[in-house]
Scaffold this motif. Structure first.
Motif, PDB file in Angstrom:
ATOM      1  N   ASP A 128       0.685  -0.914  -0.107  1.00  0.00           N
ATOM      2  CA  ASP A 128       0.140  -0.034   0.058  1.00  0.00           C
ATOM      3  C   ASP A 128       1.082   1.179  -0.149  1.00  0.00           C
ATOM      4  O   ASP A 128       1.556   1.319   0.864  1.00  0.00           O
ATOM      5  N   LEU A 129       1.229   1.920  -1.174  1.00  0.00           N
ATOM      6  CA  LEU A 129       2.170   2.571  -1.074  1.00  0.00           C
ATOM      7  C   LEU A 129       0.882   5.055  -0.941  1.00  0.00           C
ATOM      8  O   LEU A 129      -0.103   3.870  -0.720  1.00  0.00           O
ATOM      9  N   PRO A 130       1.930   4.841  -0.206  1.00  0.00           N
ATOM     10  CA  PRO A 130       1.272   6.180   0.481  1.00  0.00           C
ATOM     11  C   PRO A 130       0.919   7.345  -0.685  1.00  0.00           C
ATOM     12  O   PRO A 130       1.770   7.417  -1.929  1.00  0.00           O
ATOM     13  N   HIS A 131      -0.310   7.806  -1.672  1.00  0.00           N
ATOM     14  CA  HIS A 131       0.094   8.467  -2.792  1.00  0.00           C
ATOM     15  C   HIS A 131      -0.908  10.025  -2.399  1.00  0.00           C
ATOM     16  O   HIS A 131      -1.892  10.341  -2.265  1.00  0.00           O
ATOM     17  N   TYR A 132       0.123  11.134  -3.142  1.00  0.00           N
ATOM     18  CA  TYR A 132      -0.786  12.563  -2.361  1.00  0.00           C
ATOM     19  C   TYR A 132      -0.711  12.947  -3.796  1.00  0.00           C
ATOM     20  O   TYR A 132       0.262  12.758  -5.186  1.00  0.00           O
ATOM     21  N   SER A 133      -1.844  14.514  -4.155  1.00  0.00           N
ATOM     22  CA  SER A 133      -1.246  14.934  -5.743  1.00  0.00           C
ATOM     23  C   SER A 133      -1.397  16.789  -5.104  1.00  0.00           C
ATOM     24  O   SER A 133      -1.624  17.010  -4.328  1.00  0.00           O
ATOM     25  N   LEU A 134       0.011  17.123  -5.854  1.00  0.00           N
ATOM     26  CA  LEU A 134       0.198  18.469  -5.204  1.00  0.00           C
ATOM     27  C   LEU A 134       0.578  19.009  -6.319  1.00  0.00           C
ATOM     28  O   LEU A 134       0.120  18.582  -7.906  1.00  0.00           O
ATOM     29  N   SER A 135       0.430  20.689  -6.944  1.00  0.00           N
ATOM     30  CA  SER A 135       1.230  21.598  -7.707  1.00  0.00           C
ATOM     31  C   SER A 135       2.000  21.813  -8.133  1.00  0.00           C
ATOM     32  O   SER A 135       2.718  21.518  -7.521  1.00  0.00           O
ATOM     33  N   ILE A 136       2.328  21.286  -9.154  1.00  0.00           N
ATOM     34  CA  ILE A 136       3.674  21.991  -9.922  1.00  0.00           C
ATOM     35  C   ILE A 136       3.231  23.066 -10.864  1.00  0.00           C
ATOM     36  O   ILE A 136       2.401  23.099 -12.220  1.00  0.00           O
ATOM     37  N   ILE A 137       3.886  24.104 -11.427  1.00  0.00           N
ATOM     38  CA  ILE A 137       2.956  25.008 -12.496  1.00  0.00           C
ATOM     39  C   ILE A 137       4.681  25.640 -12.940  1.00  0.00           C
ATOM     40  O   ILE A 137       5.521  26.254 -12.286  1.00  0.00           O
ATOM     41  N   ARG A 138       4.457  26.058 -14.229  1.00  0.00           N
ATOM     42  CA  ARG A 138       5.690  26.382 -15.597  1.00  0.00           C
ATOM     43  C   ARG A 138       5.378  27.564 -14.870  1.00  0.00           C
ATOM     44  O   ARG A 138       4.383  28.504 -14.660  1.00  0.00           O
ATOM     45  N   GLY A 139       7.232  28.094 -14.466  1.00  0.00           N
ATOM     46  CA  GLY A 139       7.223  29.610 -14.687  1.00  0.00           C
ATOM     47  C   GLY A 139       7.184  30.167 -12.730  1.00  0.00           C
ATOM     48  O   GLY A 139       7.949  30.710 -12.709  1.00  0.00           O
ATOM     49  N   LYS A 140       6.527  29.055 -12.221  1.00  0.00           N
ATOM     50  CA  LYS A 140       6.190  29.331 -10.877  1.00  0.00           C
ATOM     51  C   LYS A 140       7.135  28.512  -9.527  1.00  0.00           C
ATOM     52  O   LYS A 140       7.432  28.533  -9.089  1.00  0.00           O
ATOM     53  N   GLY A 141       7.251  27.481 -10.747  1.00  0.00           N
ATOM     54  CA  GLY A 141       7.612  26.060  -9.447  1.00  0.00           C
ATOM     55  C   GLY A 141       6.442  24.976  -8.673  1.00  0.00           C
ATOM     56  O   GLY A 141       5.550  24.670  -8.637  1.00  0.00           O
ATOM     57  N   ILE A 142       7.459  24.341  -7.921  1.00  0.00           N
ATOM     58  CA  ILE A 142       6.960  23.381  -7.326  1.00  0.00           C
ATOM     59  C   ILE A 142       6.225  23.747  -5.907  1.00  0.00           C
ATOM     60  O   ILE A 142       6.640  24.092  -5.690  1.00  0.00           O
ATOM     61  N   ASP A 143       5.059  23.319  -5.491  1.00  0.00           N
ATOM     62  CA  ASP A 143       4.557  23.518  -4.020  1.00  0.00           C
ATOM     63  C   ASP A 143       5.656  22.861  -2.705  1.00  0.00           C
ATOM     64  O   ASP A 143       5.566  21.700  -2.776  1.00  0.00           O
TER      65      ASP A 143
END
Length: 381
Positions: A128-143
């Motif tokens: 059971d792998l932990p799974h998250y969803s997060l934001s990455i934005i072109r020109g601004k970077g990762i959260d």
């Protein structure tokens, strides 16, 4: 030794999205009560005039009954193919990293693929792998707060980033920059490896296929992505201690097919176990065949020169990116490798619906390419 000296513990985000809690946790700030949508023409002009795309949202396309029917038809036709590609990329990740990993899907196109990978590994290996969803934005970077959250809770696990597909490889480049920044700023090291279901742009070393085929989850917007909007990053809405934001469109629950998509594909996993493992084994032992050659960028440069397009961001290659152009940008024209390509049924339907011309461009590495209309100065030529 980590440079991380933050004494506060990053909070659990408020639950959002229509996926089951055991499938994914969205590391996003809920902006559902805020009006962020702008009309397509208005938004396009703002983007091309310098406003960053992450500061506003498109008005979500409400598909016709015919288009929804095409989604369901495509899903039935390609569910096994998607399952096999999800299996191959999952098996490849396991061979490279083992099971001590966290899946970090890039919202929003990566989220259903991350869910499929998590389910595949659970069914195949009972892990059971932990799974998250997060934001990455072109020109601004990762959260960065999202990465810190994952690191706090899983300090010894490898973070495996997941996305749906590649186009020009812009997000992979942002991930490469983000990895360097997180190392320098916090002493947190992670690989910039991006696992994708399909890599038609040849910009990833970890993929399920390089065929530019129609992934049914690319057909729709929020209604196949857990009812989540694109991610938002605006200084007046997102503070230094916040995660990047998104809207949860609860009002469209009756139209939601997010769980239907992942459930349908998951039914084929047991059938593709051995085939996926064999192909992943072949890819793992032939690194030359998985090398990221960025082959698709040669197409882009040729199109850019031939059509006189100054801004490369107005060229969106591949089935997934072309779909996005038709759903939320102002298309100028669509280039296709051939008119009878079975992966292009929904592209041709959308183009006809919106009155966008389609041209055959037979040299394409991709199945198709969407060209966005410059809002100032008329057509590129």
């Amino acid at each position: 030794m980590s440079k991380l000296t933050i004494s506060r513990r990053l909070p659990d985000p408020a639950p959002v999205g229509s996926y089951r809690p055991e499938d994914v946790l969205f590391l996003l700030k809920d902006l559902s009560s805020i009006s962020l949508e702008r009309g397509t023409e208005d938004r396009e002009e703002a983007i091309q005039s310098g406003t960053h795309y992450s500061e506003m949202l498109p008005v979500e396309y409400q598909p016709s009954a015919e288009y929804i029917k095409l989604f369901h038809q495509t899903l039935q036709e390609s569910a096994r193919k998607v399952a096999l590609a999800a299996g191959i990329v999952s098996e490849l990740v396991i061979r490279k990293r083992g099971f001590d990993i966290v899946l970090a899907s890039l919202a929003r196109a990566g989220t259903p693929i991350g869910i499929l990978m998590k389910r595949y590994v659970k069914q195949r290996y009972d892990k059971d792998l932990p799974h998250y969803s997060l934001s990455i934005i072109r020109g601004k970077g990762i959260d960065e707060n999202a990465i810190l959250y994952i690191h706090e809770r899983h300090p010894e696990r490898f973070i495996q980033f997941v996305d749906g597909w590649t186009g020009k490889g812009a997000i992979r480049k942002v991930l490469i920059e983000a990895a360097q920044r997180m190392d320098e700023k916090y002493g947190i090291h992670f690989e910039d490896d991006l696992a994708v279901l399909a890599d038609p742009g040849w910009c990833s070393e970890t993929f399920g296929t390089r065929e530019d085929f129609l992934i049914p989850s690319a057909c729709l917007n929020s209604t196949v992505s857990g009812l989540m909007s694109r991610t938002v990053l605006r200084n007046d809405l997102i503070g230094p201690d916040d995660y990047h934001g998104a809207k949860y469109y609860r009002e469209w629950l009756t139209e939601d097919v997010s769980n239907h998509f992942v459930d349908t594909v998951s039914l084929y996993f047991a059938e593709v176990f051995e085939e996926a493992a064999a192909e992943a084994e072949r890819l793992y032992h032939s690194p030359a065949s998985t090398e990221a050659s960025w082959k698709g960028m040669k197409d882009i440069e040729q199109i850019r020169n031939e059509f006189g397009i100054k801004d490369v961001n107005l060229i969106k290659p591949g089935v997934g990116e072309t779909t996005r152009v038709l759903l939320r940008r102002v298309p100028w024209k669509i280039l296709v490798d051939r008119m009878d390509n079975p992966n292009l049924k929904h592209i041709l339907l959308l183009a006809e619906d919106k009155g966008v011309p389609v041209e055959v461009y037979p040299q394409l590495t991709y199945s198709c390419c969407g060209l966005i209309k410059p809002v100032k100065g008329g057509e590129p030529l």
